[in-house]
Design a protein around this motif. Structure first.
Motif, PDB file in Angstrom:
ATOM      1  N   THR A 126       1.498   8.915   3.223  1.00  0.00           N
ATOM      2  CA  THR A 126       1.595   8.096   4.426  1.00  0.00           C
ATOM      3  C   THR A 126       1.507   6.640   4.007  1.00  0.00           C
ATOM      4  OG1 THR A 126      -0.801   8.264   4.740  1.00  0.00           O
ATOM      5  CG2 THR A 126       0.572   9.853   5.918  1.00  0.00           C
ATOM      6  N   LYS A 127       2.071   5.762   4.814  1.00  0.00           N
ATOM      7  CA  LYS A 127       2.096   4.331   4.480  1.00  0.00           C
ATOM      8  C   LYS A 127       0.672   3.826   4.295  1.00  0.00           C
ATOM      9  CE  LYS A 127       4.284  -0.005   5.896  1.00  0.00           C
ATOM     10  NZ  LYS A 127       4.983  -0.160   4.617  1.00  0.00           N
ATOM     11  N   ASN A 128       0.444   3.141   3.187  1.00  0.00           N
ATOM     12  CA  ASN A 128      -0.886   2.660   2.837  1.00  0.00           C
ATOM     13  C   ASN A 128      -0.726   1.324   2.121  1.00  0.00           C
ATOM     14  OD1 ASN A 128      -3.416   2.205   1.464  1.00  0.00           O
ATOM     15  ND2 ASN A 128      -3.904   4.366   1.728  1.00  0.00           N
ATOM     16  N   GLU A 129      -1.388   0.310   2.611  1.00  0.00           N
ATOM     17  CA  GLU A 129      -1.223  -1.030   2.021  1.00  0.00           C
ATOM     18  C   GLU A 129      -1.749  -1.087   0.590  1.00  0.00           C
ATOM     19  OE1 GLU A 129      -5.285  -3.141   3.782  1.00  0.00           O
ATOM     20  OE2 GLU A 129      -3.318  -3.625   4.647  1.00  0.00           O
ATOM     21  N   GLN A 130      -2.570  -0.106   0.200  1.00  0.00           N
ATOM     22  CA  GLN A 130      -3.105  -0.087  -1.159  1.00  0.00           C
ATOM     23  C   GLN A 130      -2.168   0.617  -2.140  1.00  0.00           C
ATOM     24  OE1 GLN A 130      -7.478   0.841  -1.472  1.00  0.00           O
ATOM     25  NE2 GLN A 130      -7.209   1.362   0.680  1.00  0.00           N
ATOM     26  N   LEU A 131      -1.138   1.287  -1.632  1.00  0.00           N
ATOM     27  CA  LEU A 131      -0.222   2.047  -2.478  1.00  0.00           C
ATOM     28  C   LEU A 131       1.146   1.376  -2.495  1.00  0.00           C
ATOM     29  CD1 LEU A 131       0.237   4.642  -4.177  1.00  0.00           C
ATOM     30  CD2 LEU A 131       1.023   5.735  -2.060  1.00  0.00           C
ATOM     31  N   ILE A 132       1.626   1.068  -3.699  1.00  0.00           N
ATOM     32  CA  ILE A 132       2.953   0.473  -3.863  1.00  0.00           C
ATOM     33  C   ILE A 132       3.967   1.590  -4.085  1.00  0.00           C
ATOM     34  CG2 ILE A 132       4.372  -1.047  -5.293  1.00  0.00           C
ATOM     35  CD1 ILE A 132       1.754  -2.533  -6.025  1.00  0.00           C
ATOM     36  N   ASP A 133       4.992   1.611  -3.265  1.00  0.00           N
ATOM     37  CA  ASP A 133       6.016   2.646  -3.362  1.00  0.00           C
ATOM     38  C   ASP A 133       7.106   2.214  -4.335  1.00  0.00           C
ATOM     39  OD1 ASP A 133       7.857   4.646  -3.064  1.00  0.00           O
ATOM     40  OD2 ASP A 133       8.293   4.264  -0.949  1.00  0.00           O
TER      41      ASP A 133
END
Length: 335
Positions: free
Chosen positions: A106-113
Protein backbone atom coordinates in the motif's frame (compact mmCIF):
# COMPACT_ATOMS: atom_id res chain seq x y z
CA UNK A 1 50.71 22.21 -2.32
CA UNK A 2 48.83 19.11 -3.61
CA UNK A 3 45.89 18.13 -1.40
CA UNK A 4 47.33 14.75 -0.40
CA UNK A 5 50.59 16.35 0.69
CA UNK A 6 48.76 19.10 2.61
CA UNK A 7 46.51 16.57 4.35
CA UNK A 8 49.47 14.42 5.36
CA UNK A 9 51.25 17.42 6.79
CA UNK A 10 48.17 18.45 8.77
CA UNK A 11 47.67 14.91 10.12
CA UNK A 12 51.34 14.40 10.98
CA UNK A 13 51.49 17.62 13.00
CA UNK A 14 48.56 16.72 15.24
CA UNK A 15 49.44 16.12 18.89
CA UNK A 16 50.23 12.40 18.56
CA UNK A 17 53.06 10.17 17.39
CA UNK A 18 53.28 9.73 13.62
CA UNK A 19 50.68 7.25 12.44
CA UNK A 20 49.32 6.72 15.94
CA UNK A 21 45.68 7.02 14.88
CA UNK A 22 46.16 4.20 12.40
CA UNK A 23 43.28 3.61 10.03
CA UNK A 24 41.60 6.85 11.13
CA UNK A 25 44.47 8.73 9.49
CA UNK A 26 43.91 6.84 6.24
CA UNK A 27 40.21 7.70 6.42
CA UNK A 28 40.91 11.38 7.04
CA UNK A 29 43.26 11.43 4.05
CA UNK A 30 40.68 9.73 1.85
CA UNK A 31 37.78 11.96 2.87
CA UNK A 32 39.83 15.15 2.59
CA UNK A 33 41.06 14.12 -0.86
CA UNK A 34 37.55 13.28 -2.11
CA UNK A 35 36.27 16.66 -0.92
CA UNK A 36 39.53 18.42 -1.90
CA UNK A 37 39.79 20.24 1.39
CA UNK A 38 41.72 20.24 4.68
CA UNK A 39 38.40 20.68 6.51
CA UNK A 40 36.02 17.99 5.20
CA UNK A 41 32.43 17.72 6.41
CA UNK A 42 29.90 14.89 6.55
CA UNK A 43 26.54 16.32 5.50
CA UNK A 44 23.11 14.67 5.78
CA UNK A 45 24.36 11.05 5.91
CA UNK A 46 21.90 8.56 4.47
CA UNK A 47 21.48 4.81 4.07
CA UNK A 48 19.44 3.28 1.26
CA UNK A 49 18.08 -0.25 1.71
CA UNK A 50 17.02 -1.91 -1.54
CA UNK A 51 14.71 -4.93 -1.33
CA UNK A 52 13.83 -7.47 -4.03
CA UNK A 53 12.88 -11.09 -4.50
CA UNK A 54 14.87 -13.71 -6.39
CA UNK A 55 13.64 -16.52 -8.60
CA UNK A 56 16.47 -18.75 -7.36
CA UNK A 57 14.82 -18.79 -3.91
CA UNK A 58 12.24 -21.27 -5.20
CA UNK A 59 15.05 -23.84 -5.49
CA UNK A 60 15.48 -23.85 -1.71
CA UNK A 61 18.85 -22.08 -1.44
CA UNK A 62 17.84 -20.22 1.74
CA UNK A 63 16.93 -21.31 5.24
CA UNK A 64 13.95 -18.93 5.06
CA UNK A 65 10.99 -18.81 2.64
CA UNK A 66 10.74 -16.03 0.06
CA UNK A 67 7.84 -14.47 2.02
CA UNK A 68 10.41 -13.15 4.50
CA UNK A 69 11.48 -10.46 2.02
CA UNK A 70 8.02 -8.88 2.21
CA UNK A 71 7.81 -9.38 5.97
CA UNK A 72 11.16 -7.68 6.51
CA UNK A 73 10.23 -4.70 4.34
CA UNK A 74 7.11 -4.26 6.47
CA UNK A 75 9.35 -4.51 9.54
CA UNK A 76 11.59 -1.76 8.12
CA UNK A 77 8.55 0.43 7.60
CA UNK A 78 7.46 -0.13 11.21
CA UNK A 79 10.94 0.76 12.46
CA UNK A 80 11.62 -2.64 14.01
CA UNK A 81 14.69 -3.96 12.18
CA UNK A 82 18.35 -3.71 13.18
CA UNK A 83 19.00 -1.02 10.57
CA UNK A 84 16.17 1.10 12.00
CA UNK A 85 17.66 0.88 15.48
CA UNK A 86 21.18 1.83 14.38
CA UNK A 87 20.04 4.63 12.08
CA UNK A 88 18.03 6.16 14.93
CA UNK A 89 21.02 5.81 17.24
CA UNK A 90 23.41 7.59 14.88
CA UNK A 91 20.88 10.00 13.32
CA UNK A 92 21.17 8.61 9.80
CA UNK A 93 18.42 9.17 7.26
CA UNK A 94 17.00 5.82 6.18
CA UNK A 95 15.33 5.20 2.82
CA UNK A 96 13.61 1.89 2.00
CA UNK A 97 13.33 1.01 -1.69
CA UNK A 98 11.13 -1.65 -3.30
CA UNK A 99 13.38 -2.67 -6.19
CA UNK A 100 11.38 -5.78 -7.03
CA UNK A 101 9.55 -7.39 -4.13
CA UNK A 102 6.89 -9.96 -4.96
CA UNK A 103 4.13 -7.97 -3.26
CA UNK A 104 1.93 -4.95 -3.85
CA UNK A 105 2.57 -2.58 -0.96
CA UNK A 106 0.00 0.00 0.00
CA UNK A 107 1.17 3.56 -0.61
CA UNK A 108 3.59 4.56 2.14
CA UNK A 109 5.63 7.75 2.28
CA UNK A 110 8.48 5.78 3.86
CA UNK A 111 8.69 3.34 0.92
CA UNK A 112 10.19 4.36 -2.42
CA UNK A 113 8.66 2.51 -5.35
CA UNK A 114 11.37 1.48 -7.81
CA UNK A 115 9.88 -1.91 -8.60
CA UNK A 116 11.16 -3.49 -11.81
CA UNK A 117 9.09 -6.69 -11.56
CA UNK A 118 7.85 -9.11 -8.91
CA UNK A 119 11.28 -10.64 -8.43
CA UNK A 120 13.87 -11.92 -10.90
CA UNK A 121 13.51 -15.15 -12.83
CA UNK A 122 15.20 -18.36 -11.67
CA UNK A 123 18.71 -18.32 -13.14
CA UNK A 124 18.86 -22.11 -12.85
CA UNK A 125 16.67 -22.12 -15.96
CA UNK A 126 17.03 -18.72 -17.66
CA UNK A 127 18.64 -15.30 -17.30
CA UNK A 128 17.61 -13.51 -14.11
CA UNK A 129 16.54 -10.37 -15.96
CA UNK A 130 16.16 -8.92 -19.41
CA UNK A 131 18.32 -6.21 -20.96
CA UNK A 132 15.43 -3.77 -20.54
CA UNK A 133 15.02 -4.63 -16.86
CA UNK A 134 18.74 -4.13 -16.25
CA UNK A 135 18.56 -0.75 -17.96
CA UNK A 136 15.59 0.19 -15.77
CA UNK A 137 17.60 -0.79 -12.67
CA UNK A 138 20.39 1.56 -13.71
CA UNK A 139 17.99 4.38 -14.44
CA UNK A 140 16.12 4.05 -11.16
CA UNK A 141 19.23 3.58 -9.01
CA UNK A 142 20.80 6.68 -10.52
CA UNK A 143 17.67 8.78 -10.12
CA UNK A 144 17.37 7.89 -6.44
CA UNK A 145 20.92 8.97 -5.67
CA UNK A 146 20.58 12.15 -7.73
CA UNK A 147 17.59 13.17 -5.62
CA UNK A 148 19.45 12.51 -2.36
CA UNK A 149 22.58 14.31 -3.57
CA UNK A 150 20.44 17.30 -4.51
CA UNK A 151 19.24 17.46 -0.89
CA UNK A 152 22.85 18.13 0.17
CA UNK A 153 23.89 14.64 1.28
CA UNK A 154 27.58 13.89 0.67
CA UNK A 155 27.94 10.47 2.31
CA UNK A 156 25.70 7.53 1.49
CA UNK A 157 25.53 3.86 2.46
CA UNK A 158 23.81 0.94 0.82
CA UNK A 159 22.01 -2.05 2.29
CA UNK A 160 19.79 -4.79 0.92
CA UNK A 161 17.11 -7.34 1.71
CA UNK A 162 16.17 -10.27 -0.48
CA UNK A 163 15.82 -13.96 0.25
CA UNK A 164 18.17 -15.76 -2.14
CA UNK A 165 20.48 -12.81 -2.71
CA UNK A 166 23.60 -14.48 -1.30
CA UNK A 167 23.22 -17.04 -4.11
CA UNK A 168 23.02 -14.25 -6.65
CA UNK A 169 26.01 -12.48 -5.09
CA UNK A 170 28.07 -15.68 -5.01
CA UNK A 171 27.46 -16.26 -8.71
CA UNK A 172 28.41 -12.68 -9.57
CA UNK A 173 31.52 -12.82 -7.43
CA UNK A 174 32.74 -16.08 -8.94
CA UNK A 175 32.19 -15.09 -12.56
CA UNK A 176 33.77 -11.62 -12.16
CA UNK A 177 36.79 -12.73 -10.11
CA UNK A 178 37.31 -16.35 -11.23
CA UNK A 179 37.35 -17.34 -7.57
CA UNK A 180 35.89 -20.87 -7.31
CA UNK A 181 32.26 -21.04 -6.19
CA UNK A 182 33.32 -23.11 -3.17
CA UNK A 183 35.00 -19.98 -1.77
CA UNK A 184 32.14 -17.66 -2.70
CA UNK A 185 29.18 -19.61 -1.32
CA UNK A 186 28.25 -19.39 2.35
CA UNK A 187 25.43 -20.21 4.73
CA UNK A 188 23.48 -17.03 3.97
CA UNK A 189 20.50 -16.89 6.31
CA UNK A 190 21.86 -19.84 8.30
CA UNK A 191 21.83 -23.03 6.23
CA UNK A 192 22.86 -26.35 7.73
CA UNK A 193 25.91 -28.16 6.33
CA UNK A 194 23.58 -30.24 4.13
CA UNK A 195 21.73 -27.12 3.01
CA UNK A 196 24.99 -25.42 2.14
CA UNK A 197 26.09 -28.38 0.02
CA UNK A 198 22.76 -28.37 -1.80
CA UNK A 199 23.10 -24.64 -2.45
CA UNK A 200 26.61 -25.12 -3.86
CA UNK A 201 25.46 -28.00 -6.09
CA UNK A 202 22.59 -25.94 -7.52
CA UNK A 203 24.78 -22.90 -8.15
CA UNK A 204 27.35 -25.04 -9.94
CA UNK A 205 24.55 -26.27 -12.20
CA UNK A 206 23.60 -22.67 -12.94
CA UNK A 207 27.21 -21.77 -13.63
CA UNK A 208 27.50 -24.64 -16.11
CA UNK A 209 24.27 -23.63 -17.87
CA UNK A 210 25.24 -20.05 -18.74
CA UNK A 211 28.12 -18.92 -20.94
CA UNK A 212 30.71 -16.85 -19.10
CA UNK A 213 29.41 -13.24 -19.07
CA UNK A 214 31.55 -10.80 -21.04
CA UNK A 215 31.26 -7.95 -18.50
CA UNK A 216 29.64 -6.84 -15.24
CA UNK A 217 26.37 -5.75 -16.83
CA UNK A 218 25.91 -9.07 -18.58
CA UNK A 219 26.76 -10.87 -15.32
CA UNK A 220 24.04 -8.86 -13.57
CA UNK A 221 21.60 -9.80 -16.29
CA UNK A 222 22.49 -13.51 -15.95
CA UNK A 223 22.65 -13.83 -12.16
CA UNK A 224 21.83 -10.51 -10.51
CA UNK A 225 18.99 -9.29 -8.37
CA UNK A 226 17.08 -6.10 -8.97
CA UNK A 227 18.36 -4.75 -5.65
CA UNK A 228 21.98 -5.61 -6.48
CA UNK A 229 21.75 -3.96 -9.90
CA UNK A 230 20.15 -0.83 -8.44
CA UNK A 231 22.84 -0.62 -5.74
CA UNK A 232 25.52 -0.93 -8.42
CA UNK A 233 23.96 1.92 -10.37
CA UNK A 234 23.45 3.98 -7.23
CA UNK A 235 27.11 3.61 -6.26
CA UNK A 236 28.22 4.72 -9.72
CA UNK A 237 25.94 7.73 -9.48
CA UNK A 238 27.15 8.53 -5.96
CA UNK A 239 30.68 8.70 -7.36
CA UNK A 240 29.53 11.04 -10.12
CA UNK A 241 28.03 13.26 -7.39
CA UNK A 242 31.35 13.16 -5.47
CA UNK A 243 29.72 11.43 -2.49
CA UNK A 244 31.52 9.17 -0.05
CA UNK A 245 30.24 5.61 -0.51
CA UNK A 246 29.82 3.40 2.56
CA UNK A 247 29.99 -0.24 1.47
CA UNK A 248 28.20 -2.74 3.72
CA UNK A 249 28.61 -6.53 3.72
CA UNK A 250 28.78 -9.34 1.17
CA UNK A 251 25.89 -8.36 -1.11
CA UNK A 252 26.78 -4.66 -1.17
CA UNK A 253 30.44 -5.45 -1.79
CA UNK A 254 29.47 -7.60 -4.78
CA UNK A 255 27.40 -4.66 -6.07
CA UNK A 256 30.52 -2.51 -5.58
CA UNK A 257 32.58 -5.11 -7.49
CA UNK A 258 30.16 -4.77 -10.42
CA UNK A 259 30.34 -0.97 -10.20
CA UNK A 260 34.14 -1.02 -10.09
CA UNK A 261 34.22 -3.21 -13.20
CA UNK A 262 32.21 -0.49 -14.94
CA UNK A 263 34.16 2.48 -13.52
CA UNK A 264 37.41 1.72 -11.71
CA UNK A 265 37.63 5.30 -10.39
CA UNK A 266 34.86 4.58 -7.89
CA UNK A 267 37.41 3.00 -5.53
CA UNK A 268 38.65 6.43 -4.38
CA UNK A 269 35.24 7.14 -2.80
CA UNK A 270 34.53 3.73 -1.23
CA UNK A 271 34.75 3.12 2.51
CA UNK A 272 34.45 -0.56 3.44
CA UNK A 273 32.55 -0.59 6.68
CA UNK A 274 32.82 -4.14 7.98
CA UNK A 275 33.79 -7.71 7.22
CA UNK A 276 30.76 -9.94 7.43
CA UNK A 277 30.66 -13.51 8.67
CA UNK A 278 29.92 -14.78 5.14
CA UNK A 279 33.04 -16.54 3.87
CA UNK A 280 32.72 -15.09 0.38
CA UNK A 281 32.99 -11.58 1.81
CA UNK A 282 36.38 -12.28 3.36
CA UNK A 283 37.74 -13.58 0.04
CA UNK A 284 36.20 -10.70 -1.90
CA UNK A 285 37.63 -8.03 0.40
CA UNK A 286 41.05 -9.64 -0.03
CA UNK A 287 40.61 -9.75 -3.82
CA UNK A 288 39.85 -6.04 -4.08
CA UNK A 289 42.43 -5.07 -1.45
CA UNK A 290 39.89 -3.52 0.92
CA UNK A 291 40.53 -2.95 4.61
CA UNK A 292 37.19 -2.89 6.47
CA UNK A 293 36.77 -0.70 9.52
CA UNK A 294 35.27 -3.32 11.85
CA UNK A 295 34.69 -7.05 12.14
CA UNK A 296 31.86 -7.89 14.52
CA UNK A 297 30.99 -11.28 13.05
CA UNK A 298 27.73 -9.89 11.63
CA UNK A 299 25.78 -11.17 8.64
CA UNK A 300 22.54 -9.22 8.85
CA UNK A 301 22.81 -7.13 5.70
CA UNK A 302 20.39 -4.19 5.61
CA UNK A 303 23.27 -1.68 5.68
CA UNK A 304 23.87 -2.38 9.38
CA UNK A 305 27.65 -2.37 8.94
CA UNK A 306 27.44 1.12 7.42
CA UNK A 307 25.36 2.44 10.31
CA UNK A 308 27.72 0.99 12.93
CA UNK A 309 30.85 2.22 11.16
CA UNK A 310 29.55 5.74 10.62
CA UNK A 311 30.73 7.08 14.03
CA UNK A 312 34.25 5.88 13.17
CA UNK A 313 34.09 7.81 9.90
CA UNK A 314 32.88 10.83 11.91
CA UNK A 315 35.85 10.47 14.24
CA UNK A 316 38.27 10.66 11.30
CA UNK A 317 36.74 13.95 10.20
CA UNK A 318 36.55 15.37 13.72
CA UNK A 319 40.15 14.68 14.71
CA UNK A 320 41.29 16.37 11.51
CA UNK A 321 39.23 19.46 12.33
CA UNK A 322 39.38 19.69 16.12
CA UNK A 323 42.55 18.01 17.36
CA UNK A 324 45.33 20.46 18.25
CA UNK A 325 48.61 20.63 16.39
CA UNK A 326 51.95 20.58 18.20
CA UNK A 327 52.32 24.27 17.39
CA UNK A 328 48.86 25.37 18.55
CA UNK A 329 49.14 23.34 21.77
CA UNK A 330 52.70 24.54 22.42
CA UNK A 331 53.95 20.93 22.62
CA UNK A 332 57.37 19.90 21.42
CA UNK A 333 57.26 17.69 18.34
CA UNK A 334 59.49 14.67 17.75
CA UNK A 335 63.19 15.50 17.78
Amino acid sequence: MPIHEALKQKIDFKTKPLGALGQLEDLAMQIGAVQNTLTPKLIKPAILVFAADHGIAEAGVSAYPADVTVQMVLNFLKGGAAINVFCRQHQLALHIIDAGVNFDFTKNEQLIDAKIAYGTRNFLHEKAMTTTQLQQCFEKGGQLVNAIANSGCNIIGFGEMGIGNTSSASMLMSCLTNIPLEQCVGKGTGLTAAGLQRKLTLLKQAQAKHANPKDAKEALMFFGGFEIAQICAAMLNAYENNMLIMVDGFIATVAYLCAKEINNLISSHAIFCHESNEQGHRHLLSYIGAKPLVNLGMRVGEGTGCALAYPIIQSAVLFLEEMASFESANISSKI
